[in-house]
Scaffold this motif. Structure first.
Motif, PDB file in Angstrom:
ATOM      1  N   ASP A 151       0.792  -1.003   0.148  1.00  0.00           N
ATOM      2  CA  ASP A 151       0.030   0.064  -0.004  1.00  0.00           C
ATOM      3  C   ASP A 151       0.913   1.371  -0.141  1.00  0.00           C
ATOM      4  N   LYS A 152       2.330   1.317  -0.190  1.00  0.00           N
ATOM      5  CA  LYS A 152       3.232   2.255   0.178  1.00  0.00           C
ATOM      6  C   LYS A 152       4.237   2.082  -0.717  1.00  0.00           C
ATOM      7  N   ILE A 153       4.497   2.583  -1.668  1.00  0.00           N
ATOM      8  CA  ILE A 153       6.056   2.627  -2.454  1.00  0.00           C
ATOM      9  C   ILE A 153       6.627   3.842  -2.433  1.00  0.00           C
ATOM     10  N   TYR A 154       7.884   4.008  -2.343  1.00  0.00           N
ATOM     11  CA  TYR A 154       8.618   5.211  -2.241  1.00  0.00           C
ATOM     12  C   TYR A 154       9.615   4.982  -3.555  1.00  0.00           C
ATOM     13  N   SER A 155       9.705   5.719  -4.648  1.00  0.00           N
ATOM     14  CA  SER A 155      10.601   5.728  -5.537  1.00  0.00           C
ATOM     15  C   SER A 155      11.662   6.761  -5.368  1.00  0.00           C
ATOM     16  N   PHE A 156      12.793   6.172  -5.384  1.00  0.00           N
ATOM     17  CA  PHE A 156      14.068   6.993  -5.329  1.00  0.00           C
ATOM     18  C   PHE A 156      14.664   7.206  -6.894  1.00  0.00           C
ATOM     19  N   SER A 157      14.869   8.368  -6.811  1.00  0.00           N
ATOM     20  CA  SER A 157      15.935   8.732  -8.086  1.00  0.00           C
ATOM     21  C   SER A 157      16.201  10.304  -8.244  1.00  0.00           C
ATOM     22  N   ARG A 158      17.058  10.527  -9.167  1.00  0.00           N
ATOM     23  CA  ARG A 158      17.514  12.202  -8.976  1.00  0.00           C
ATOM     24  C   ARG A 158      16.368  12.968  -9.675  1.00  0.00           C
ATOM     25  N   SER A 159      15.611  12.308 -10.685  1.00  0.00           N
ATOM     26  CA  SER A 159      14.395  12.979 -11.410  1.00  0.00           C
ATOM     27  C   SER A 159      13.196  12.305 -11.214  1.00  0.00           C
ATOM     28  N   ASN A 160      12.048  13.063 -11.036  1.00  0.00           N
ATOM     29  CA  ASN A 160      10.842  12.471 -10.560  1.00  0.00           C
ATOM     30  C   ASN A 160      10.355  11.528 -12.068  1.00  0.00           C
ATOM     31  N   PRO A 161      10.356  10.504 -12.083  1.00  0.00           N
ATOM     32  CA  PRO A 161       9.767   9.695 -13.278  1.00  0.00           C
ATOM     33  C   PRO A 161       8.299   9.735 -13.526  1.00  0.00           C
ATOM     34  N   GLY A 162       7.490  10.696 -12.458  1.00  0.00           N
ATOM     35  CA  GLY A 162       5.964  11.038 -12.783  1.00  0.00           C
ATOM     36  C   GLY A 162       4.877  10.061 -12.732  1.00  0.00           C
ATOM     37  N   TYR A 163       5.415   9.105 -11.813  1.00  0.00           N
ATOM     38  CA  TYR A 163       4.457   7.905 -11.530  1.00  0.00           C
ATOM     39  C   TYR A 163       3.181   8.362 -11.027  1.00  0.00           C
ATOM     40  N   LYS A 164       2.032   8.120 -11.629  1.00  0.00           N
ATOM     41  CA  LYS A 164       0.480   8.571 -11.289  1.00  0.00           C
ATOM     42  C   LYS A 164      -0.033   7.573 -10.445  1.00  0.00           C
ATOM     43  N   ASP A 165       0.058   7.220  -9.378  1.00  0.00           N
ATOM     44  CA  ASP A 165      -0.566   6.329  -8.550  1.00  0.00           C
ATOM     45  C   ASP A 165      -0.416   6.677  -7.220  1.00  0.00           C
ATOM     46  N   ASN A 166      -1.583   6.634  -6.373  1.00  0.00           N
ATOM     47  CA  ASN A 166      -1.839   7.023  -4.859  1.00  0.00           C
ATOM     48  C   ASN A 166      -0.812   6.094  -4.033  1.00  0.00           C
ATOM     49  N   LYS A 167      -0.394   5.003  -4.570  1.00  0.00           N
ATOM     50  CA  LYS A 167       0.352   4.361  -3.603  1.00  0.00           C
ATOM     51  C   LYS A 167       1.751   4.828  -3.662  1.00  0.00           C
ATOM     52  N   ILE A 168       2.287   5.518  -4.578  1.00  0.00           N
ATOM     53  CA  ILE A 168       3.638   5.940  -4.854  1.00  0.00           C
ATOM     54  C   ILE A 168       3.821   7.194  -4.190  1.00  0.00           C
ATOM     55  N   GLU A 169       5.021   7.267  -3.819  1.00  0.00           N
ATOM     56  CA  GLU A 169       5.535   8.782  -3.275  1.00  0.00           C
ATOM     57  C   GLU A 169       7.022   8.906  -3.839  1.00  0.00           C
ATOM     58  N   HIS A 170       7.286   9.882  -4.524  1.00  0.00           N
ATOM     59  CA  HIS A 170       8.621  10.028  -5.054  1.00  0.00           C
ATOM     60  C   HIS A 170       9.528  10.918  -4.184  1.00  0.00           C
ATOM     61  N   VAL A 171      10.793  10.610  -3.915  1.00  0.00           N
ATOM     62  CA  VAL A 171      11.645  11.022  -3.106  1.00  0.00           C
ATOM     63  C   VAL A 171      12.850  11.325  -3.981  1.00  0.00           C
ATOM     64  N   THR A 172      13.175  12.637  -4.281  1.00  0.00           N
ATOM     65  CA  THR A 172      14.523  12.997  -4.906  1.00  0.00           C
ATOM     66  C   THR A 172      15.668  12.740  -4.154  1.00  0.00           C
ATOM     67  N   LEU A 173      16.645  11.856  -4.682  1.00  0.00           N
ATOM     68  CA  LEU A 173      17.726  11.477  -3.856  1.00  0.00           C
ATOM     69  C   LEU A 173      18.866  11.317  -4.790  1.00  0.00           C
ATOM     70  N   ASP A 174      19.911  11.719  -4.434  1.00  0.00           N
ATOM     71  CA  ASP A 174      21.128  11.773  -5.223  1.00  0.00           C
ATOM     72  C   ASP A 174      22.078  10.769  -4.372  1.00  0.00           C
ATOM     73  N   LEU A 175      22.338   9.440  -4.955  1.00  0.00           N
ATOM     74  CA  LEU A 175      23.056   8.296  -4.383  1.00  0.00           C
ATOM     75  C   LEU A 175      24.459   8.784  -4.236  1.00  0.00           C
ATOM     76  N   GLN A 176      25.068   9.734  -4.973  1.00  0.00           N
ATOM     77  CA  GLN A 176      26.365  10.195  -4.935  1.00  0.00           C
ATOM     78  C   GLN A 176      26.499  11.139  -3.948  1.00  0.00           C
ATOM     79  N   SER A 177      25.640  11.371  -2.890  1.00  0.00           N
ATOM     80  CA  SER A 177      25.850  12.584  -1.725  1.00  0.00           C
ATOM     81  C   SER A 177      26.380  11.740  -0.604  1.00  0.00           C
ATOM     82  N   SER A 178      26.637  12.453   0.244  1.00  0.00           N
ATOM     83  CA  SER A 178      27.090  11.582   1.482  1.00  0.00           C
ATOM     84  C   SER A 178      25.953  11.117   2.327  1.00  0.00           C
TER      85      SER A 178
END
Length: 422
Positions: free
Chosen positions: A28-55
């Motif tokens: 019932d809850k999905i976090y999508s992590f990436s540097r750019s927002n993929p624009g998923y359109k579903d209430n289950k999904i919450e996008h988190v902008t994340l740079d995995l090259q950071s500390s």
């Protein structure tokens, strides 16, 4: 109900996992992590902008309040300096895990699924013992008396296993091969390059489709992995009893060969199969197909088979000693720079409003390895089958579905139009 985190959510494997998580009613809850927002359109999904090259500290700020039971890690970076591949990707994972510790999110984890690949077996170095098994010896330093080039998956798996032990949760590493799938704006995909080669060949005079690689490769046996099947496997592995703290091959389940796939590609695109397919006998160090440039690339290392040579009775055999050679009777990188090829691509692009980025970012160098090698890459799925995995995908069906998506997305011309106009 379950929750999930997917890193690399804009990539081919990551986006497929997100799509299958959405369809799974137990999440019932999905976090999508990436540097750019993929624009998923579903209430289950919450996008988190994340740079995995950071500390780890910077990532922790972005991850405040974010946690999940199941983590699917599909992120992967290719640095400009190849020698930094292991360090960059190990740091990527270790900093992410440390960030989860800093936020307290590790307390909720049940299983962490890490996507790796067949470089685990050194298939980019040379032939290994067939079929490839998850407990085959690693190509560690001095294994079999050889100093092997670093394989970054090993470091990632150790980092993950140590973190899991400290946190009292489990991990799984998956090993897919030559993934077939699509993600918007991501062209690191064998299907994209093959599709472009076929479409442009159709538009060239004669519509002939010469095989790119070696004769040995044409008749070799290989496995592929559907991004959709891999996603289903990851969801299964996240909860399957007994699957924790294990590495698994993830193949479609069939064994294929270009002697079967290539004529089907030609028929699909309306191209003519040359006869003879290998006019120079397919012998390395000879000229290319007709007027195309060939390439012979001698690799630098002994083949991975060297590690198992003694057990196989091959210690003194040249197949376990000599560095292998790649041979392309049509070098794809040189082909993509030809004037007639670029003119044909430009005609297709303008006529059908195709995406120029697909051509600019096509992974021709990947085809150099996968079609130039003279060895098979076949893996066993027995380990997963014994734990209850029953998934299967037909490789040709998956390749054709991917090509159809590429057509709909404006990467390739619509097939009916291409066949009608050329």
């Amino acid at each position: 109900m379950h929750s999930a985190i997917v890193t690399g959510a804009t990539g081919i494997t990551g986006s497929a996992i997100v799509h299958h998580l959405v369809k799974d009613s137990s999440y019932d809850k999905i976090y999508s992590f990436s540097r750019s927002n993929p624009g998923y359109k579903d209430n289950k999904i919450e996008h988190v902008t994340l740079d995995l090259q950071s500390s780890a500290q910077d990532m922790a700020k972005s991850l405040e309040g974010v946690s999940a039971e199941y983590i699917y890690f599909c992120a992967y970076l290719v640095p400009n300096d190849p020698s930094q591949l292991s360090q960059v990707n190990a740091t990527l994972l270790s900093n992410f895990l440390e960030a989860l510790v800093l936020t307290g999110a590790t307390k909720r984890i049940k299983r962490f699924i890490l996507t790796c690949g067949f470089k685990q077996y050194g298939v980019h170095i040379g032939p290994g013992k067939q079929p490839l098994l998850e407990d085959d010896p690693l190509l560690e330093k001095n294994a079999g008396g050889v100093s092997w080039p670093p394989i970054f998956y090993y470091g990632q798996q150790r980092i993950l296993a140590e973190a899991a032990q400290k946190g009292s949760w489990e991990w799984v590493a998956t090993l897919p091969e030559d993934v077939l799938g699509y993600a918007r704006g991501n062209f690191m995909n064998e299907a994209t390059s093959l599709g472009l080669y076929c479409a442009v060949s159709k538009a060239l005079p004669g519509s002939e489709l010469p095989y790119i690689g070696s004769k040995a490769n044409y008749f070799a046996f290989n496995c592929w992995t559907s991004a959709n099947l891999h996603a289903k496997f990851c969801l299964w592995a996240a909860m399957a009893p007994g699957a924790g703290n294990q590495i698994f091959n993830v193949m479609n389940g069939d064994t294929e060969s270009f002697q079967n796939l290539w004529p089907r590609l030609a028929a699909r695109f309306g191209c003519r199969i040359p006869d003879p397919m290998f006019p120079n006998g397919g012998v390395p160090d000879t000229k290319g197909f007709k007027n195309y440039e060939s390439s012979t690339i001698r690799l630098q290392n002994k083949p991975p088979l060297k590690v198992a040579a003694s057990a196989l009775g091959l210690s003194a055999d040249s197949v376990a000693e000599d560095p292998p050679t790649l041979f392309l009777q049509v070098d794809p990188e040189k082909w993509a720079k030809r004037e007639d090829v670029n003119k044909a691509w430009g005609t297709l692009r303008d006529k059908y409003n195709l995406d120029q980025k697909a051509w600019d970012k096509a992974t021709w160098d990947f085809l150099t390895m996968t079609l130039g090698r003279d060895w098979s890459c076949v893996a066993s799925m027995s380990k997963a089958r014994k734990l209850g995995w029953t998934g299967y995908a037909d490789t040709w069906d998956e390749l054709e579905e991917t090509l159809q998506i590429l057509e709909k997305e404006g990467v390739l011309p619509l097939l009916d139009q291409l066949k009608r106009d050329f």
